[in-house]
Design a protein around this motif. Structure first.
Motif, PDB file in Angstrom:
ATOM      1  N   SER A 297      22.426 -25.828  -9.433  1.00 27.35           N
ATOM      2  CA  SER A 297      23.465 -25.340 -10.349  1.00 27.35           C
ATOM      3  C   SER A 297      23.213 -25.967 -11.712  1.00 27.35           C
ATOM      4  O   SER A 297      23.784 -27.012 -12.059  1.00 27.35           O
ATOM      5  N   PHE A 298      22.346 -25.334 -12.472  1.00 26.49           N
ATOM      6  CA  PHE A 298      21.951 -25.875 -13.772  1.00 26.49           C
ATOM      7  C   PHE A 298      23.061 -25.601 -14.781  1.00 26.49           C
ATOM      8  O   PHE A 298      23.548 -24.469 -14.900  1.00 26.49           O
ATOM      9  N   PRO A 299      23.515 -26.626 -15.521  1.00 22.66           N
ATOM     10  CA  PRO A 299      24.624 -26.424 -16.468  1.00 22.66           C
ATOM     11  C   PRO A 299      24.281 -25.412 -17.562  1.00 22.66           C
ATOM     12  O   PRO A 299      23.222 -25.492 -18.185  1.00 22.66           O
TER      13      PRO A 299
ATOM     14  N   ARG B 251      21.542 -25.480 -24.996  1.00 22.86           N
ATOM     15  CA  ARG B 251      20.863 -26.452 -25.856  1.00 22.86           C
ATOM     16  C   ARG B 251      19.361 -26.189 -25.893  1.00 22.86           C
ATOM     17  O   ARG B 251      18.728 -26.314 -26.948  1.00 22.86           O
ATOM     18  N   ALA B 252      18.782 -25.827 -24.750  1.00 24.90           N
ATOM     19  CA  ALA B 252      17.353 -25.547 -24.728  1.00 24.90           C
ATOM     20  C   ALA B 252      17.027 -24.313 -25.567  1.00 24.90           C
ATOM     21  O   ALA B 252      16.024 -24.276 -26.288  1.00 24.90           O
ATOM     22  N   LEU B 253      17.874 -23.298 -25.496  1.00 25.02           N
ATOM     23  CA  LEU B 253      17.673 -22.109 -26.318  1.00 25.02           C
ATOM     24  C   LEU B 253      17.776 -22.435 -27.805  1.00 25.02           C
ATOM     25  O   LEU B 253      17.045 -21.860 -28.632  1.00 25.02           O
TER      26      LEU B 253
ATOM     27  N   ALA C 215      12.739 -27.821 -20.689  1.00 21.04           N
ATOM     28  CA  ALA C 215      13.530 -27.325 -19.563  1.00 21.04           C
ATOM     29  C   ALA C 215      12.972 -26.005 -19.033  1.00 21.04           C
ATOM     30  O   ALA C 215      12.367 -25.223 -19.778  1.00 21.04           O
ATOM     31  N   TYR C 216      13.194 -25.791 -17.745  1.00 19.29           N
ATOM     32  CA  TYR C 216      13.015 -24.488 -17.110  1.00 19.29           C
ATOM     33  C   TYR C 216      14.398 -23.978 -16.711  1.00 19.29           C
ATOM     34  O   TYR C 216      15.254 -24.760 -16.283  1.00 19.29           O
ATOM     35  N   VAL C 217      14.597 -22.673 -16.837  1.00 15.95           N
ATOM     36  CA  VAL C 217      15.874 -22.074 -16.443  1.00 15.95           C
ATOM     37  C   VAL C 217      15.603 -20.738 -15.746  1.00 15.95           C
ATOM     38  O   VAL C 217      14.818 -19.925 -16.245  1.00 15.95           O
ATOM     39  N   GLN C 218      16.270 -20.533 -14.608  1.00 20.94           N
ATOM     40  CA  GLN C 218      16.166 -19.254 -13.908  1.00 20.94           C
ATOM     41  C   GLN C 218      17.522 -18.567 -13.879  1.00 20.94           C
ATOM     42  O   GLN C 218      18.548 -19.204 -13.634  1.00 20.94           O
TER      43      GLN C 218
END
Length: 461
Positions: free
Chosen positions: A34-36, A42-44, A336-339
């Motif tokens: 469960s990535f915040p 913030r990564a974007l 970061a990686y985000v899915q």
């Protein structure tokens, strides 16, 4: 590469096991469940500071299920669903773009699936305009799409060419009728050739073919014939993937266990035979499972030492953030990686209320960044220099990675890598078949003796 197949079979027996493909490091199974969304935002906000980004859209729809496939897909013939998807992805583009302060340009755009050509010609154009309105493309951008030749028309190819697509990847898998019937993908090669010729006539100059070895009923002779047919169409690149038997992900694969999958020894012979055919035909062995003509940019990057790897496979792009759209899309952002949500309903729920569809992800530590660079060097350059690691990340490589280097020693004894006293090493010609195994030595998240990855990753051969 060693020509003694019996020796290779012994190596296979010693090093057979499951392992990552390393399109990312750390790999997806260890990401935070469960990535915040705040961390995603913030990564974007730091994305595209180089001025360039790579764009990906996942189009999950298929008309029928290919029984070998473990991709995220939705089987449907309902026209309303793709229309809803297009409206939703336009909202996702706006919501994502709002977090990015600069105006990066797209230097790569890729559509995967599913079956991207499940969308009609007008729908393909609509999606392209939506993405490039949000992120204008650079004049020399690579613009590519995965195509199922069974589900592609002249109108679609014409629209793709008009939009500026310059590379298509055609799913071929195998041209043998018995194997095609077993995997529920009947596709006469005439269909593949026809789409290839249509694309080239329309000005789409780069054509890739995807093949899979290790499928039901394959033999050395049958796959040799598949390669011969493929070579007759002269694709620019060929991806030669090993079939991933992951029944805990793709339940429909369970039937294959009763339909004569090649045993490990036969599977290896099929793979080696295909490699020899492709190399003898003039293709460069790029790495792991990719081949390209000598004039292709991947071949040039291999020789220049600029080959890179990301979620779209081998690429020439370096230091470019990837922003993904659509269900299950994976973004590689600064640190970061985000899915995104995998299930289409959950993805709709998020993006149709103008939220980020964040599901899982991971913030990278300094150690993660260092190991990611090391693993990419192995996967792309088949070598590693201790002084280059120290220059980039500090420390003393041989001491800092003593346990990792120790895990390479059995591979060195088997002729897979050549180790030097300084800690430098190079993967041998034979060892290039074992790149994933070499990279695994530097994966801090694997438990090498537990076998815990066996139900997470596919076999490395």
């Amino acid at each position: 590469m060693v020509e003694d197949e019996s020796a290779l079979e012994l190596l296979l027996a010693r090093h057979l096991g499951a392992g990552p493909r390393y399109t990312s490091y750390p790999t997806v199974p260890v990401w935070q469940a469960s990535f915040p969304k705040a961390d995603h935002a913030r990564a974007l906000a730091s994305c595209g500071r180089s001025g360039d980004v790579s764009l990906y859209a996942h189009i999950p729809f298929c008309r029928s299920l290919c029984h070998f496939c473990a991709c995220n897909r939705v089987i449907t013939r309902t026209p309303e669903l793709p229309e809803r998807y297009l409206g939703a992805i336009e909202r996702e583009l706006r919501a994502t773009r709002a977090y990015i302060p600069d105006a990066p340009r797209g230097v790569q755009l890729h559509w995967g699936g599913g079956t991207p050509t499940h969308l009609s010609a007008p729908q393909l154009e609509r999606l392209f305009r939506s993405m490039t309105d949000a992120f204008p493309l650079a004049p020399d951008a690579e613009v590519s799409i995965e195509i199922d030749p069974r589900v592609a028309s002249e109108d679609q190819v014409s629209v793709l060419a008009d939009c500026g697509f310059n590379r298509i990847s055609l799913g071929v898998q195998d041209t043998n009728a018995r194997t095609q019937a077993a995997i529920h993908r009947v596709q006469p090669f005439e269909q593949t050739r026809a789409i290839t010729e249509l694309a080239r006539q329309a000005g789409i100059s780069h054509v890739n073919f995807d093949l899979i070895y290790g499928l039901p009923f394959q033999t050395e002779a049958s796959f040799r014939e598949t390669i011969e047919e493929v070579l007759s169409a002269a694709p620019d690149r060929i991806a030669l993937y090993g079939y991933a038997h992951v029944t805990w992900v793709a339940k429909q694969q369970r039937g294959f266990e009763r339909i004569d999958l090649p045993d490990p020894a036969l599977r290896l012979r099929i793979q080696l035979g295909a490699i020899r055919q492709l190399v003898e035909a003039g293709y460069e062995f790029i790495g792991m499972d990719h081949f390209a003509k000598p004039e292709d940019e991947l071949s040039r990057a291999l020789h220049a030492g600029t080959l890179r790897r990301n979620f779209m496979g081998y690429t020439t792009l370096d230091g470019v953030d990837t922003i993904a759209f659509g269900p299950s899309g994976i973004s590689e952002l600064p640190g970061a990686y985000v899915q995104a949500r995998k299930d289409l309903g959950g993805w709709f729920e998020r993006v149709e209320t103008d939220q980020l569809a964040t599901e899982r992800g991971m913030q990278l530590s300094a150690q993660d960044e260092a190991r990611r660079w090391i693993i990419r060097q192995i996967m792309c350059q088949a070598r590693l220099a201790a002084d280059e690691v120290e220059a980039r990340f500090g420390g003393a490589f041989k001491e800092d990675y003593a346990e990792d280097l120790a895990r390479l020693e059995p591979l060195a004894e088997d002729g897979i890598v050549e180790l030097s006293a300084s800690g430098d090493f190079e993967v041998t010609g034979t060892g290039r078949l074992f790149l994933r195994k070499v990279a695994m030595a530097f994966d801090a998240y694997l438990e090498p003796t537990s076998g815990a990855g066996d139900r997470v990753f596919s076999q490395t051969f």
